[in-house]
Write a protein that holds these residues in place. Structure first.
Motif, PDB file in Angstrom:
ATOM      1  N   ALA A 151       0.867  -1.231   0.112  1.00 35.24           N
ATOM      2  CA  ALA A 151      -0.050  -0.328  -0.037  1.00 35.24           C
ATOM      3  C   ALA A 151       0.700   1.260   0.123  1.00 35.24           C
ATOM      4  O   ALA A 151       1.864   1.098   0.536  1.00 35.24           O
ATOM      5  N   GLN A 152       0.458   2.233  -0.571  1.00 37.67           N
ATOM      6  CA  GLN A 152       1.118   3.509  -0.783  1.00 37.67           C
ATOM      7  C   GLN A 152       0.444   4.664   0.150  1.00 37.67           C
ATOM      8  O   GLN A 152      -0.458   5.005  -0.110  1.00 37.67           O
ATOM      9  N   MET A 153       1.327   5.519   0.692  1.00 38.22           N
ATOM     10  CA  MET A 153       0.923   6.656   1.434  1.00 38.22           C
ATOM     11  C   MET A 153       1.743   7.801   0.501  1.00 38.22           C
ATOM     12  O   MET A 153       2.865   7.714   0.791  1.00 38.22           O
ATOM     13  N   LEU A 154       0.986   8.663  -0.023  1.00 36.77           N
ATOM     14  CA  LEU A 154       1.660   9.567  -0.887  1.00 36.77           C
ATOM     15  C   LEU A 154       1.239  11.126  -0.358  1.00 36.77           C
ATOM     16  O   LEU A 154       0.277  11.445  -0.396  1.00 36.77           O
ATOM     17  N   TYR A 155       2.386  11.634   0.193  1.00 32.61           N
ATOM     18  CA  TYR A 155       2.118  12.999   0.773  1.00 32.61           C
ATOM     19  C   TYR A 155       2.888  14.159  -0.310  1.00 32.61           C
ATOM     20  O   TYR A 155       3.979  13.950  -0.857  1.00 32.61           O
ATOM     21  N   ALA A 156       2.115  15.191  -0.590  1.00 32.68           N
ATOM     22  CA  ALA A 156       2.589  16.167  -1.627  1.00 32.68           C
ATOM     23  C   ALA A 156       2.815  17.432  -1.067  1.00 32.68           C
ATOM     24  O   ALA A 156       2.112  18.032  -0.249  1.00 32.68           O
ATOM     25  N   GLU A 157       3.902  18.168  -1.575  1.00 30.26           N
ATOM     26  CA  GLU A 157       4.077  19.494  -1.106  1.00 30.26           C
ATOM     27  C   GLU A 157       4.434  20.377  -2.273  1.00 30.26           C
ATOM     28  O   GLU A 157       5.063  19.772  -3.169  1.00 30.26           O
ATOM     29  N   LYS A 187      -8.163  -0.521   3.396  1.00 35.75           N
ATOM     30  CA  LYS A 187      -8.736  -1.176   2.164  1.00 35.75           C
ATOM     31  C   LYS A 187      -9.439  -0.334   0.975  1.00 35.75           C
ATOM     32  O   LYS A 187      -9.735  -0.831  -0.049  1.00 35.75           O
ATOM     33  N   ARG A 188      -9.261   1.072   1.304  1.00 31.96           N
ATOM     34  CA  ARG A 188      -9.906   1.740   0.418  1.00 31.96           C
ATOM     35  C   ARG A 188      -9.165   2.865   0.205  1.00 31.96           C
ATOM     36  O   ARG A 188      -8.592   3.689   1.186  1.00 31.96           O
ATOM     37  N   GLU A 189      -9.109   3.573  -1.017  1.00 27.52           N
ATOM     38  CA  GLU A 189      -8.197   4.968  -1.013  1.00 27.52           C
ATOM     39  C   GLU A 189      -9.136   5.929  -0.518  1.00 27.52           C
ATOM     40  O   GLU A 189     -10.249   6.018  -0.518  1.00 27.52           O
ATOM     41  N   GLY A 190      -8.280   7.174  -0.240  1.00 28.56           N
ATOM     42  CA  GLY A 190      -8.893   8.243  -0.025  1.00 28.56           C
ATOM     43  C   GLY A 190      -7.774   9.361   0.346  1.00 28.56           C
ATOM     44  O   GLY A 190      -6.509   9.079   0.172  1.00 28.56           O
ATOM     45  N   ILE A 191      -8.380  10.679   0.334  1.00 31.42           N
ATOM     46  CA  ILE A 191      -7.451  11.788   0.458  1.00 31.42           C
ATOM     47  C   ILE A 191      -7.956  12.400   1.875  1.00 31.42           C
ATOM     48  O   ILE A 191      -9.075  12.813   2.277  1.00 31.42           O
ATOM     49  N   TYR A 192      -6.858  12.773   2.649  1.00 29.49           N
ATOM     50  CA  TYR A 192      -6.995  13.323   4.166  1.00 29.49           C
ATOM     51  C   TYR A 192      -6.109  14.540   4.100  1.00 29.49           C
ATOM     52  O   TYR A 192      -4.833  14.628   3.664  1.00 29.49           O
ATOM     53  N   PRO A 193      -6.436  15.376   5.045  1.00 25.69           N
ATOM     54  CA  PRO A 193      -5.676  16.352   5.533  1.00 25.69           C
ATOM     55  C   PRO A 193      -4.493  16.032   6.513  1.00 25.69           C
ATOM     56  O   PRO A 193      -4.830  15.014   7.009  1.00 25.69           O
ATOM     57  N   VAL A 194      -3.465  16.721   6.449  1.00 29.64           N
ATOM     58  CA  VAL A 194      -2.465  16.197   7.337  1.00 29.64           C
ATOM     59  C   VAL A 194      -2.129  17.176   8.580  1.00 29.64           C
ATOM     60  O   VAL A 194      -1.888  18.316   8.324  1.00 29.64           O
ATOM     61  N   SER A 240     -10.811  10.211 -10.776  1.00 27.74           N
ATOM     62  CA  SER A 240      -9.520  10.978 -10.858  1.00 27.74           C
ATOM     63  C   SER A 240      -9.649  11.823  -9.506  1.00 27.74           C
ATOM     64  O   SER A 240     -10.362  12.435  -9.210  1.00 27.74           O
ATOM     65  N   TYR A 241      -8.436  11.487  -8.946  1.00 26.86           N
ATOM     66  CA  TYR A 241      -8.165  12.204  -7.490  1.00 26.86           C
ATOM     67  C   TYR A 241      -7.293  13.296  -7.716  1.00 26.86           C
ATOM     68  O   TYR A 241      -6.392  13.848  -8.661  1.00 26.86           O
ATOM     69  N   PHE A 242      -7.524  14.531  -6.749  1.00 28.58           N
ATOM     70  CA  PHE A 242      -7.000  15.730  -6.868  1.00 28.58           C
ATOM     71  C   PHE A 242      -6.285  15.883  -5.510  1.00 28.58           C
ATOM     72  O   PHE A 242      -7.003  15.904  -4.681  1.00 28.58           O
ATOM     73  N   LEU A 243      -5.012  15.702  -5.485  1.00 26.96           N
ATOM     74  CA  LEU A 243      -4.302  15.799  -4.244  1.00 26.96           C
ATOM     75  C   LEU A 243      -3.445  17.113  -3.938  1.00 26.96           C
ATOM     76  O   LEU A 243      -2.531  17.544  -4.721  1.00 26.96           O
ATOM     77  N   PRO A 244      -4.059  17.946  -3.210  1.00 27.77           N
ATOM     78  CA  PRO A 244      -3.375  19.240  -2.858  1.00 27.77           C
ATOM     79  C   PRO A 244      -2.277  19.277  -1.861  1.00 27.77           C
ATOM     80  O   PRO A 244      -2.346  18.094  -1.209  1.00 27.77           O
ATOM     81  N   ALA A 245      -1.399  20.008  -2.007  1.00 30.40           N
ATOM     82  CA  ALA A 245      -0.408  20.168  -1.108  1.00 30.40           C
ATOM     83  C   ALA A 245      -0.900  20.121   0.272  1.00 30.40           C
ATOM     84  O   ALA A 245      -1.909  20.529   0.822  1.00 30.40           O
ATOM     85  N   ARG A 246      -0.122  19.559   1.239  1.00 29.93           N
ATOM     86  CA  ARG A 246      -0.193  19.361   2.431  1.00 29.93           C
ATOM     87  C   ARG A 246      -1.561  18.469   2.887  1.00 29.93           C
ATOM     88  O   ARG A 246      -2.133  18.636   3.877  1.00 29.93           O
ATOM     89  N   HIS A 247      -1.659  17.611   2.088  1.00 31.21           N
ATOM     90  CA  HIS A 247      -2.648  16.396   2.180  1.00 31.21           C
ATOM     91  C   HIS A 247      -1.984  15.069   1.673  1.00 31.21           C
ATOM     92  O   HIS A 247      -0.854  15.205   0.982  1.00 31.21           O
ATOM     93  N   PHE A 248      -2.531  13.937   2.171  1.00 28.16           N
ATOM     94  CA  PHE A 248      -1.997  12.596   1.612  1.00 28.16           C
ATOM     95  C   PHE A 248      -3.115  11.825   0.893  1.00 28.16           C
ATOM     96  O   PHE A 248      -4.353  11.826   1.336  1.00 28.16           O
ATOM     97  N   ILE A 249      -2.453  10.812   0.007  1.00 30.48           N
ATOM     98  CA  ILE A 249      -3.610   9.873  -0.577  1.00 30.48           C
ATOM     99  C   ILE A 249      -3.066   8.859  -0.150  1.00 30.48           C
ATOM    100  O   ILE A 249      -1.772   8.353  -0.075  1.00 30.48           O
ATOM    101  N   TRP A 250      -4.128   7.629   0.501  1.00 32.42           N
ATOM    102  CA  TRP A 250      -3.672   6.308   0.575  1.00 32.42           C
ATOM    103  C   TRP A 250      -4.079   5.757  -0.610  1.00 32.42           C
ATOM    104  O   TRP A 250      -5.606   5.742  -0.955  1.00 32.42           O
TER     105      TRP A 250
END
Length: 273
Positions: free
Chosen positions: A43-49, A105-112, A61-71
């Motif tokens: 599984a991947q935890m991807l955090y963007a800056e 087990k499910r993808e999602g975007i979360y604030p950090v 289609s997921y939109f990952l803003p800075a200071r959030h991560f996607i699982w």
């Protein structure tokens, strides 16, 4: 966006799953504008800056803003497309364990939050395989363990991929006119639908209404514009079709859980770290 690649070392294909028991860590400036379709056993935890990252799966289609991560759960095929090659990507890849929490087990975007941010920053000193039994492995595993406890707000920062070609044309129209006030009745008339039939098409194909899609897309575009730091909050609101700044701010808050000005302040704090 032009889809070009210019990194030779495709770590995400060659190295992530080489050691099945390790937690794999990779932090780097993106350096490429498109990571093609691939998947991992981990599984991947991807955090963007620094900017926005677009993550695409077969259905969304997921939109990952800075200071959030996607699982991204193990085995889920996806592609990654940063808006800029200067995006900092912080990745942790975790082996799947028995009887894991449903969160994993499910993808999602979360604030950090600040706790998770500090833990992610601590991992900056690592790269490559974190071997089981090592201090780095223990810390990384602790990051994974706290996620279900602190990440309770899965943000609706994704849009479904349309299957119906007619709907695809309508969504392109929306995309090209985000700065205007788009009325559902006008869209139905423009593309030869009754309002009732177009409503049903949205619900059947996208599992959401037109106004839900339109609202999310406007806010996603607003995040992009805010991160560019060229426009004021009022100007950003106008660029995505809001004549009222309070209405824009309230809608932004409902989706992201923070005001546009607070979101920008969080990014400025991150840049000073």
């Amino acid at each position: 966006m032009e889809q070009t690649t210019f990194k030779v070392d495709k770590y995400y294909i060659k190295k992530v799953d080489a050691d099945k028991k390790s937690i794999y860590c990779h932090h780097d400036i993106m350096g490429e504008l498109f990571v093609p379709w691939h998947k991992h056993d981990k599984a991947q935890m991807l955090y963007a800056e620094g900017d926005v990252v677009f993550v695409t799966t077969e259905t969304k289609s997921y939109f990952l803003p800075a200071r959030h991560f996607i699982w991204i759960p193990a085995g889920l095929e996806h592609s990654i497309e940063p808006k800029s090659e200067h995006v900092m990507m912080r990745n942790l890849y975790f082996p799947v364990e028995k009887n894991e929490d449903e969160f994993y087990k499910r993808e999602g975007i979360y604030p950090v939050n600040n706790l998770l941010l500090q833990m992610m920053m601590f991992t900056n000193q690592w790269n490559g395989d974190l071997k089981k039994g090592s201090p780095s492995f223990t810390i990384a595993k602790a990051i994974k363990a706290i996620l279900p406890q602190i990440c309770t707000n899965n943000l609706p920062l994704e849009l479904p991929q349309p299957k119906d070609k007619r709907l695809g044309k309508i969504l392109r129209y929306v995309e090209n006119n985000l700065g205007e006030t788009i009325l559902f009745a006008d869209v139905a008339h423009e593309f030869g639908f009754s309002e009732r039939s177009l409503y049903r098409l949205f619900q059947k194909d996208l599992k959401m209404s037109f106004i839900q899609y339109y609202t999310i897309r406007r806010i996603l575009k607003a995040i992009e514009l805010l991160l560019e730091r060229k426009l004021s909050v009022k100007e950003v609101a106008q660029e995505v079709g809001y004549n009222s700044v309070p209405t824009f701010s309230n809608t932004f808050f409902k989706i992201l859980g923070q005001r546009p000005s607070d979101y920008l302040n969080g990014e400025e704090i991150l840049e000073r770290k």
